[in-house]
Design an enzyme around this catalytic site. Structure first.
Site, PDB file in Angstrom:
ATOM      1  N   ASP A 162       0.864  -1.181   0.000  1.00 56.61           N
ATOM      2  CA  ASP A 162       0.000   0.000   0.000  1.00 56.61           C
ATOM      3  C   ASP A 162       0.898   1.228   0.000  1.00 56.61           C
ATOM      4  O   ASP A 162       1.015   1.942   1.000  1.00 56.61           O
ATOM      5  CB  ASP A 162      -0.908  -0.038   1.235  1.00 56.61           C
ATOM      6  N   THR A 197       2.786   4.874  -1.568  1.00 58.22           N
ATOM      7  CA  THR A 197       2.535   6.117  -2.267  1.00 58.22           C
ATOM      8  C   THR A 197       3.040   5.966  -3.700  1.00 58.22           C
ATOM      9  O   THR A 197       3.482   4.882  -4.102  1.00 58.22           O
ATOM     10  CB  THR A 197       3.257   7.280  -1.570  1.00 58.22           C
ATOM     11  N   ASP A 198       2.994   7.020  -4.478  1.00 58.58           N
ATOM     12  CA  ASP A 198       3.518   6.954  -5.840  1.00 58.58           C
ATOM     13  C   ASP A 198       5.034   6.826  -5.809  1.00 58.58           C
ATOM     14  O   ASP A 198       5.671   7.113  -4.788  1.00 58.58           O
ATOM     15  CB  ASP A 198       3.085   8.194  -6.620  1.00 58.58           C
TER      16      ASP A 198
END
Length: 281
Positions: free
Chosen positions: A156, A158-159
């Site tokens: 999960d 972030t970019d």
């Protein structure tokens, strides 16, 4: 004067959300956290001015990331979450009574503390579940170390910029494969293919070299603008082939009530439009 939050994640595309009331605005050791209220989406959490989650639509992402691999696997006991400091993914994983132990590795303790105080509806008690073990550590470093194995690993992230960049490397995926049990499933956050096609294509190239069964599935989340989001899928097992009647039985046995996920949506999510299929190596 009305304030708007402008997210400029992409060079040639942006989205804006009206800021009705700022609830928190500060910086941690790793990133800037901001929380504000919006009439449509409720409380909105941003990291470095990029939307991470909202009260209104987080259920879509968290349900699809958790329930697709868990119900496809059918016998997951140990689950690893990399990231997920808001607690939403842990919330959905822990709804499965067959899951005995969840390890959540979050690099920023501030995100967890912040989410528990300001976004308690996302975790919905998950942080108090004795089955959850929280580890404050770099996800890539944790994965690279020798340790226990897991039936399902959920990234999960972030970019792929800043602290999240290392979670999209071939090395990280190779270490993840070594931490899966036989037939285990790896699921990753891979952005919006229409705008972030290179991100998905890079992950798929790595998966193709490492796993017998690889690909992605899609879900549509309003605040992750630009089209459906891709969740990467990788396994050396046969979980993807789980038939509808088995998924339905497992869903009922788990006693789940969901707002986006259904066994039918589960299977349909793997049907990819042409522009996404062409990103596959």
């Amino acid at each position: 004067m009305t304030e708007w939050m402008h997210e400029r994640l992409h060079d040639d595309y942006a989205q804006s959300l009206r800021v009705d009331r700022v609830l928190y605005d500060s910086a941690t050791d790793h990133q800037r956290l901001r929380l504000f209220e919006n009439a449509r989406f409720g409380r909105v959490l941003t990291l470095d001015d990029v939307v991470q989650t909202t009260e209104a639509d987080n259920f879509i992402y968290h349900e699809m990331m958790a329930h697709v691999p868990l119900l496809a696997h059918g016998a997951a006991r140990r689950v690893l979450i990399i990231g997920g400091g808001d607690g939403g993914l842990a919330r959905e994983v822990l709804r499965h009574p067959g899951v005995d132990h969840v390890v959540m590795v979050e690099i920023d303790a501030g995100v967890i503390e912040f989410s528990r105080q300001y976004l308690p509806s996302l975790s919905d008690g998950a942080f108090d579940d004795p089955r959850l073990e929280v580890v404050i550590d770099d996800g890539a470093a944790f994965m690279a170390r020798k340790g226990g194995t897991f039936d399902v690993i959920l990234v999960d992230s972030t970019d792929p910029t800043g602290p999240g960049e290392v979670l999209f490397t071939d090395s990280f995926y190779g270490h993840a494969r070594s931490r899966l049990t036989e037939g285990g499933v790896l699921v990753t956050q891979n952005g919006v293919p229409f705008l972030q096609g290179a991100e998905l294509a890079g992950t798929m190239r790595a998966f193709r070299a490492l796993f017998a069964d690889w690909g992605c599935y899609l879900c549509t989340i309003p605040t992750y603008a630009g089209g459906p989001m891709a969740l990467g899928w990788a396994t050396d097992g046969v979980a993807r082939d789980t038939p509808l009647n088995v998924l339905q039985a497992r869903y009922a046995e788990a006693g789940l009530e969901t707002d986006y996920y259904t066994p039918e949506v589960h299977l349909a999510a793997f049907a990819l439009p042409g522009y996404v299929r062409r990103l596959m190596p």
